[in-house]
Design a protein around this motif. Structure first.
Motif, PDB file in Angstrom:
ATOM      1  N   MET A  59       1.018  -0.757   0.043  1.00 43.15           N
ATOM      2  CA  MET A  59      -0.075   0.118  -0.218  1.00 43.15           C
ATOM      3  C   MET A  59       0.581   0.887   0.092  1.00 43.15           C
ATOM      4  O   MET A  59       1.883   1.422   0.391  1.00 43.15           O
ATOM      5  CB  MET A  59      -0.345  -0.275   1.732  1.00 43.15           C
ATOM      6  CG  MET A  59      -1.644   1.374   1.721  1.00 43.15           C
ATOM      7  SD  MET A  59      -2.410   1.283   3.117  1.00 43.15           S
ATOM      8  CE  MET A  59      -2.758   2.605   3.718  1.00 43.15           C
ATOM      9  N   ARG A  79       1.456   5.533 -12.326  1.00 42.82           N
ATOM     10  CA  ARG A  79       0.030   4.836 -13.039  1.00 42.82           C
ATOM     11  C   ARG A  79       0.495   4.613 -14.372  1.00 42.82           C
ATOM     12  O   ARG A  79       0.062   4.073 -14.844  1.00 42.82           O
ATOM     13  CB  ARG A  79      -1.282   5.345 -12.821  1.00 42.82           C
ATOM     14  CG  ARG A  79      -1.142   5.333 -11.046  1.00 42.82           C
ATOM     15  CD  ARG A  79      -2.166   3.611 -10.990  1.00 42.82           C
ATOM     16  NE  ARG A  79      -2.680   3.629  -9.064  1.00 42.82           N
ATOM     17  CZ  ARG A  79      -2.652   2.724  -8.983  1.00 42.82           C
ATOM     18  NH1 ARG A  79      -1.391   1.892  -8.740  1.00 42.82           N
ATOM     19  NH2 ARG A  79      -3.469   2.838  -7.652  1.00 42.82           N
ATOM     20  N   ARG A  85       0.727   0.308 -11.708  1.00 44.69           N
ATOM     21  CA  ARG A  85      -0.582   0.573 -12.218  1.00 44.69           C
ATOM     22  C   ARG A  85      -0.952  -1.116 -11.203  1.00 44.69           C
ATOM     23  O   ARG A  85      -2.796  -0.740 -11.222  1.00 44.69           O
ATOM     24  CB  ARG A  85      -1.093  -0.822 -13.779  1.00 44.69           C
ATOM     25  CG  ARG A  85      -0.063   0.093 -14.972  1.00 44.69           C
ATOM     26  CD  ARG A  85      -0.441   0.264 -15.845  1.00 44.69           C
ATOM     27  NE  ARG A  85      -0.039   1.039 -16.962  1.00 44.69           N
ATOM     28  CZ  ARG A  85       0.533   1.233 -17.876  1.00 44.69           C
ATOM     29  NH1 ARG A  85       1.051  -0.484 -18.162  1.00 44.69           N
ATOM     30  NH2 ARG A  85       0.650   1.428 -19.050  1.00 44.69           N
ATOM     31  N   THR A  86      -1.112  -2.084 -10.589  1.00 41.27           N
ATOM     32  CA  THR A  86      -1.353  -2.468  -9.512  1.00 41.27           C
ATOM     33  C   THR A  86      -1.582  -2.789  -7.686  1.00 41.27           C
ATOM     34  O   THR A  86      -2.102  -2.311  -7.628  1.00 41.27           O
ATOM     35  CB  THR A  86      -1.018  -4.166  -9.899  1.00 41.27           C
ATOM     36  OG1 THR A  86       0.239  -4.294  -9.772  1.00 41.27           O
ATOM     37  CG2 THR A  86      -1.572  -4.688 -10.868  1.00 41.27           C
ATOM     38  N   PRO A  88      -2.149  -0.543  -4.814  1.00 38.99           N
ATOM     39  CA  PRO A  88      -3.210   0.013  -3.869  1.00 38.99           C
ATOM     40  C   PRO A  88      -2.654   1.640  -3.648  1.00 38.99           C
ATOM     41  O   PRO A  88      -1.596   1.101  -2.433  1.00 38.99           O
ATOM     42  CB  PRO A  88      -3.660  -0.146  -2.654  1.00 38.99           C
ATOM     43  CG  PRO A  88      -2.789  -2.287  -3.753  1.00 38.99           C
ATOM     44  CD  PRO A  88      -2.042  -1.795  -4.166  1.00 38.99           C
ATOM     45  N   VAL A  90      -3.468   5.119  -2.001  1.00 37.41           N
ATOM     46  CA  VAL A  90      -4.393   5.778  -0.750  1.00 37.41           C
ATOM     47  C   VAL A  90      -3.669   6.819  -0.458  1.00 37.41           C
ATOM     48  O   VAL A  90      -2.932   7.165   0.164  1.00 37.41           O
ATOM     49  CB  VAL A  90      -5.012   4.493   0.306  1.00 37.41           C
ATOM     50  CG1 VAL A  90      -5.739   5.491   1.769  1.00 37.41           C
ATOM     51  CG2 VAL A  90      -5.014   3.736   0.615  1.00 37.41           C
ATOM     52  N   PHE A 105      -8.189  10.503  -8.669  1.00 32.31           N
ATOM     53  CA  PHE A 105      -9.385   9.485  -8.153  1.00 32.31           C
ATOM     54  C   PHE A 105      -8.952   9.755 -10.379  1.00 32.31           C
ATOM     55  O   PHE A 105      -8.693   7.977 -10.321  1.00 32.31           O
ATOM     56  CB  PHE A 105     -10.455   9.180  -8.210  1.00 32.31           C
ATOM     57  CG  PHE A 105     -11.157   8.689  -6.570  1.00 32.31           C
ATOM     58  CD1 PHE A 105     -10.923   7.550  -6.801  1.00 32.31           C
ATOM     59  CD2 PHE A 105     -12.030   9.305  -5.505  1.00 32.31           C
ATOM     60  CE1 PHE A 105     -11.051   7.017  -4.596  1.00 32.31           C
ATOM     61  CE2 PHE A 105     -12.112   9.096  -5.055  1.00 32.31           C
ATOM     62  CZ  PHE A 105     -11.509   8.276  -3.942  1.00 32.31           C
ATOM     63  N   GLY A 108      -5.693   7.077 -11.009  1.00 34.50           N
ATOM     64  CA  GLY A 108      -6.201   6.801 -10.717  1.00 34.50           C
ATOM     65  C   GLY A 108      -5.687   5.777  -8.454  1.00 34.50           C
ATOM     66  O   GLY A 108      -5.050   4.878  -8.544  1.00 34.50           O
ATOM     67  N   ASN A 110      -6.938   4.829  -5.645  1.00 33.17           N
ATOM     68  CA  ASN A 110      -7.832   3.310  -5.118  1.00 33.17           C
ATOM     69  C   ASN A 110      -8.277   3.794  -3.510  1.00 33.17           C
ATOM     70  O   ASN A 110      -9.896   3.637  -3.097  1.00 33.17           O
ATOM     71  CB  ASN A 110      -7.318   2.425  -4.749  1.00 33.17           C
ATOM     72  CG  ASN A 110      -6.027   2.052  -6.034  1.00 33.17           C
ATOM     73  OD1 ASN A 110      -5.291   1.957  -5.743  1.00 33.17           O
ATOM     74  ND2 ASN A 110      -6.955   0.663  -6.435  1.00 33.17           N
ATOM     75  N   ALA A 111      -8.277   4.919  -2.935  1.00 31.83           N
ATOM     76  CA  ALA A 111      -9.776   5.060  -2.385  1.00 31.83           C
ATOM     77  C   ALA A 111      -8.882   7.358  -1.749  1.00 31.83           C
ATOM     78  O   ALA A 111      -7.126   7.370  -2.267  1.00 31.83           O
ATOM     79  CB  ALA A 111      -8.914   4.714  -0.781  1.00 31.83           C
ATOM     80  N   TRP A 133      -6.019  -2.704   3.354  1.00 32.69           N
ATOM     81  CA  TRP A 133      -4.980  -2.510   2.394  1.00 32.69           C
ATOM     82  C   TRP A 133      -4.078  -3.826   2.294  1.00 32.69           C
ATOM     83  O   TRP A 133      -3.687  -3.888   1.544  1.00 32.69           O
ATOM     84  CB  TRP A 133      -4.701  -1.188   1.665  1.00 32.69           C
ATOM     85  CG  TRP A 133      -6.022  -0.323   1.357  1.00 32.69           C
ATOM     86  CD1 TRP A 133      -6.015   0.624   2.210  1.00 32.69           C
ATOM     87  CD2 TRP A 133      -6.441  -0.221   0.126  1.00 32.69           C
ATOM     88  NE1 TRP A 133      -7.933   0.826   1.034  1.00 32.69           N
ATOM     89  CE2 TRP A 133      -7.666   0.315   0.031  1.00 32.69           C
ATOM     90  CE3 TRP A 133      -6.449  -1.105  -1.413  1.00 32.69           C
ATOM     91  CZ2 TRP A 133      -8.301   0.806  -0.937  1.00 32.69           C
ATOM     92  CZ3 TRP A 133      -7.189  -0.925  -2.519  1.00 32.69           C
ATOM     93  CH2 TRP A 133      -7.872   0.317  -2.561  1.00 32.69           C
ATOM     94  N   GLN A 137      -4.584  -8.258   1.597  1.00 36.15           N
ATOM     95  CA  GLN A 137      -3.971  -8.780   0.684  1.00 36.15           C
ATOM     96  C   GLN A 137      -3.297 -10.362   1.406  1.00 36.15           C
ATOM     97  O   GLN A 137      -2.898 -11.123   0.063  1.00 36.15           O
ATOM     98  CB  GLN A 137      -2.658  -7.450   0.283  1.00 36.15           C
ATOM     99  CG  GLN A 137      -3.038  -6.294  -0.072  1.00 36.15           C
ATOM    100  CD  GLN A 137      -2.085  -6.432  -1.557  1.00 36.15           C
ATOM    101  OE1 GLN A 137      -1.151  -6.412  -1.681  1.00 36.15           O
ATOM    102  NE2 GLN A 137      -2.863  -4.830  -1.490  1.00 36.15           N
TER     103      GLN A 137
END
Length: 140
Positions: A59, A79, A85-86, A88, A90, A105, A108, A110-111, A133, A137
């Motif tokens: 995260m 991003r 890209r993957t 997370p 925040v 957002f 990219g 996630n929160a 997060w 996982q």
């Protein structure tokens, strides 16, 4: 492997984060960076992290108001690369401006968490974010 990469330039916020993490029953591992530029270099293994054995965190907890690359630029740069890209991401900011939230957002995130004023609220928010997060996982 580190669990949380926290990008924050405010020493008081970093201190609160460290205290909260220290009180978690199974605390996540973490690394704190103070600039957006360093965060991008760390995640993308560039600059001073080019030949270092850095693992992708579970995260990225990202402040928006940072010296060097701000949080929006960090989001955009991470991003735009395959290895980011993957991850997370925040956003953790004092800004409650809907424009900032929408932009985060769009880039990219996630929160988006708005930093509360009190320690108890900050503690609860960080615990929940880390549990969601990071801990989740480990169960995949």
């Amino acid at each position: 492997m580190i669990d949380v990469l926290y990008v924050e330039d405010n020493p008081d916020d970093v201190d609160i984060f460290k205290r909260v993490v220290g009180k978690i029953e199974q605390p996540p591992s973490y690394k704190v960076l103070n600039t957006g530029t360093e965060a991008v270099d760390y995640v993308l293994r560039r600059g001073t992290y080019q030949n270092k054995d850095t693992s992708t965190p579970k995260m990225l907890l990202l402040d928006l108001n940072l010296p060097g690359n701000n949080g929006f630029e960090v989001l955009q740069q991470i991003r735009s690369h395959t290895q980011g890209r993957t991850l997370p991401i925040v956003v953790y900011s004092t800004s409650d401006n809907p424009k900032d939230m929408r932009e985060a957002f769009d880039l990219g995130a996630n929160a988006y968490l708005i930093k509360p004023g009190g320690y108890r609220e900050v503690s609860e928010m960080l615990r929940r974010a880390i549990d969601f997060w990071v801990a989740q996982q480990g169960h995949q």
